[in-house]
Scaffold this active site. Structure first.
Site, PDB file in Angstrom:
ATOM      1  N   ASP A 347      55.837 105.355  57.966  1.00  0.00           N
ATOM      2  CA  ASP A 347      56.304 104.146  57.302  1.00  0.00           C
ATOM      3  C   ASP A 347      56.306 104.438  55.798  1.00  0.00           C
ATOM      4  O   ASP A 347      55.603 105.334  55.333  1.00  0.00           O
ATOM      5  CB  ASP A 347      55.346 102.999  57.634  1.00  0.00           C
ATOM      6  CG  ASP A 347      55.624 101.771  56.793  1.00  0.00           C
ATOM      7  OD1 ASP A 347      56.773 101.318  56.775  1.00  0.00           O
ATOM      8  OD2 ASP A 347      54.680 101.292  56.139  1.00  0.00           O
ATOM      9  N   ASP A 544      54.527  97.821  61.952  1.00  0.00           N
ATOM     10  CA  ASP A 544      54.446  99.193  62.476  1.00  0.00           C
ATOM     11  C   ASP A 544      53.799  99.255  63.859  1.00  0.00           C
ATOM     12  O   ASP A 544      53.846 100.299  64.515  1.00  0.00           O
ATOM     13  CB  ASP A 544      53.632 100.083  61.519  1.00  0.00           C
ATOM     14  CG  ASP A 544      54.262 100.183  60.147  1.00  0.00           C
ATOM     15  OD1 ASP A 544      55.495 100.314  60.086  1.00  0.00           O
ATOM     16  OD2 ASP A 544      53.531 100.129  59.147  1.00  0.00           O
TER      17      ASP A 544
END
Length: 644
Positions: A347, A544
């Protein structure tokens, strides 16, 4: 948290690797019985002549005493217990030694039978001590569990209460040198806090009003008051204890295979040895005495104890080493998988970047006085709570503190009057007729993924400021490390393609995927798994979580959301990507040492079987070599505790 601690301590005593369920359940009694047996056998060794019956009796009693814990409880007891559970005969390797000792006594070799029990049991206790070292390294965390707190009452007085009684919103006092009892935020006071129990950092952190603090950390010289922000069961330290508990219960794939293989191997040996004893005298012209004796030597040689211990100390040492460095895993199996990853996805915000914008560039017209403009910019931004305003205030130090009435207009930005002039800070699209260097710099900085704001005086542009969520300290080195090891690197972000590519190019990632919705991240991870193989995902946010679950190894940044931490397999405390590099290095070393141990232990067993069959080894030599190889395997695994 106390429940977690009690469970952890209970399981530490009730469950040991490769079936040692009875370890230390009687405290020091197994060691005492062993030394009683050792002394009786030593006395018997010096008896002889007319006292042959007495000598053999001492050997027999000494063997029963020394082998009670290892042979009777673990060998016979667990074989019966496991057989009942599995509904089929499920022996462990210890029973082989017990049968070999009984066979030695039956053919009159009392000294060799006693020696077998003494060496086998003695080395077993040494193995337990060695394995215990690595477990103690992990469970030291449990000793840092705070139990009491100073609760501030409504009248200002403080009382001592149990940490479990605290509720969110309670106010506490923490004195100098005290443990911080629970997670919270400082209301008043300033201090430095040793947070090594949470993030592995040796340097204390300076803390003041508004800063977060964590339970189990150690307060320095200051005294402060704090507000509780989490219940005891939800604190960072409580999560760590849960991870440690899972860590000790989980095994590597190699370990699981070995443990499933052990009962089958032992049954094969138990069927083969009688055949050797019966057929060897017929086919090889041995005497029956030779056949039985060499069969017993072969029984000792074929015991797979070293193989069974091949992974235990290695995995515990590796996970313990990383726990001290601020990397926590939910099981050594995940560390083993980490060593074999072929792709890793990151990420962007808060993972590869710091998670908040910083001023990277600025430019003001030569015709204006910089210091005066900076004073005005700071005065305007002080009235805004936008993250960009915080970044600008961190960057610029005003020479004069100005008081300007500020109007925050949606779409236009911040506007205020000073000395008869109107000043405005806003996004480039809110201004018209801009040309020259300002347009050029705006396009240049924007193409690098930066956010640009203009500064205007009476709607005439006099400067511009660029801000960006910049890469974290170790991001570039981490990407370079994985690329060097042939691992495909991917940046996954919900930001614009321009911003994603700018960060990706800066860090050198192989692939950038931008404008991604949270639900799409898991699909991308699935594609990565199909294209490359074992895939890891590193993230810190709720968005996430689906990708962290889908990945073969989910890795959470420790300062991220609780959800990300909960669903991940590894946690990097203190958002430090260098810890991920260290985890990968140690996981590679762990797998390497496991295979060293497996190959070594199998080679020793094969060698002992050969020399036993050709008559070059007796029971004593076979036991010494066999148990020596087991200790070598254990000590080889403990090397991982010392990796720097």
């Amino acid at each position: 948290m106390e429940d977690i601690q009690e469970k952890q301590l209970h399981e530490e005593h009730s469950h040991e690797e490769h079936g040692h369920n009875h370890d230390h359940e009687d405290g020091k009694m197994p060691i005492v019985l062993y030394f009683v047996g050792f002394v009786l056998s030593l006395i018997a060794l010096f008896l002889g002549g007319e006292t042959n019956l007495l000598q053999n009796s001492f050997f027999l009693i000494g063997s029963i005493s020394a082998g009670y814990h290892v042979i009777i409880l673990e060998g016979i007891g667990e074989t019966i217990e496991n057989s009942k559970t599995q509904h089929k005969f499920t022996p462990n390797s210890h029973i082989l030694m017990g049968i070999a000792a009984i066979g030695a006594f039956l053919i009159g070799s009392f000294w060799e039978g006693a020696l077998l029990i003494l060496i086998f049991s003695g080395s077993h206790f040494l193995e337990e001590y060695a394995e215990g070292r690595s477990k103690r390294e992990i469970t030291k965390l449990l000793e840092m569990n705070p139990t009491t707190a100073r609760l501030i009452m409504s009248d200002g007085k403080t009382i001592i209460v149990n940490v479990n009684e605290l509720k969110v919103g309670d106010q506490l006092q923490v004195l100098n040198g005290d443990q911080v009892p629970i997670d919270g935020v400082i209301l008043s006071g300033s201090t430095s806090i040793d947070e090594s129990s949470i993030n592995g950092e040796s340097m204390p952190k300076e803390k003041t009003q508004g800063d977060g603090v964590f339970g189990s950390t150690i307060n320095g010289t200051g005294t402060f008051s704090m507000e509780v922000t989490k219940e005891n069961k939800d604190t960072v330290f409580s999560k760590i204890l849960q991870l440690v508990n899972q860590n000790q219960e989980n095994q590597t794939k190699a370990s699981s295979i070995i443990q499933k293989f052990e009962p089958k191997y032992v049954k094969f040996v138990l069927m083969t040895i009688p055949l050797v004893m019966v057929l060897a005298p017929i086919l090889l012209d041995w005497t029956w005495s030779q056949g039985i004796y060499r069969g017993l030597v072969l029984l000792v040689a074929a015991s797979p104890c070293a193989l069974a211990a091949a992974t235990v100390s290695v995995t515990l040492s590796a996970t313990s080493n990383l726990a001290k460095r601020g990397v926590l895993s939910k099981g050594s199996a995940y560390l083993s998988q980490l060593a074999g990853i072929k792709a890793i996805a990151f990420d962007k915000t808060g993972t590869l970047t710091k998670g908040k914008p910083e001023v990277t560039d600025y430019h003001f017209a030569d015709s204006v006085e910089d210091e005066n403009i900076i004073d005005i910019v700071v005065a305007l931004e002080k009235e805004s709570n936008h993250p960009l305003a915080s970044a600008i205030l961190e960057k610029f130090e005003p020479k004069n503190q100005l008081a300007i009435a500020v109007e925050n207009q949606i779409g236009n930005g911040l506007t205020g009057d000073h000395n008869g002039k109107t000043y405005r800070i806003g996004k480039p699209t809110s201004f018209e007729g801009v040309s020259g260097d300002y347009v050029r710099l705006n396009e240049e900085w924007s193409s690098e993924g930066k956010t640009v704001v203009y500064v205007a005086e009476n709607e005439k542009i006099i400067g511009l400021i660029a801000l960006m969520d910049i890469a974290s300290e170790n991001a570039k080195a981490t990407i370079d490390y994985f690329k060097k090891h042939g691992v495909h690197t991917t940046l996954i972000t919900g930001d614009s393609e321009m911003t994603g590519k700018a960060v990706g190019e800066q860090l050198g990632v192989d692939e950038v995927i931008a404008n991604v919705m949270p639900e799409d991240k898991s699909n991308i991870i699935n594609e990565q798994k199909e294209n490359y193989g074992i895939t890891a995902m590193v993230g810190d946010g709720v968005n996430d979580a689906p990708a962290l679950v889908k990945a073969d190894i989910g890795i959470a940044m420790g300062e991220g959301t609780d959800v990300a931490v909960d669903v991940s397999d590894l946690v990097l405390m203190k958002n430090d990507l260098s810890k991920l590099v260290k985890a990968h290095e140690i996981s590679l070393k762990m797998n390497h040492v496991i295979w060293q141990n497996i190959i070594f232990s199998m080679t020793v067993v094969a060698l002992l079987i050969v020399v036993s069959l050709i008559g070059l080894a007796d029971i004593a030599i076979s036991v010494v070599i066999h148990e020596g190889s087991t200790l070598v395997v254990i000590l080889n695994g403990l090397r991982l505790l010392k990796i720097k």
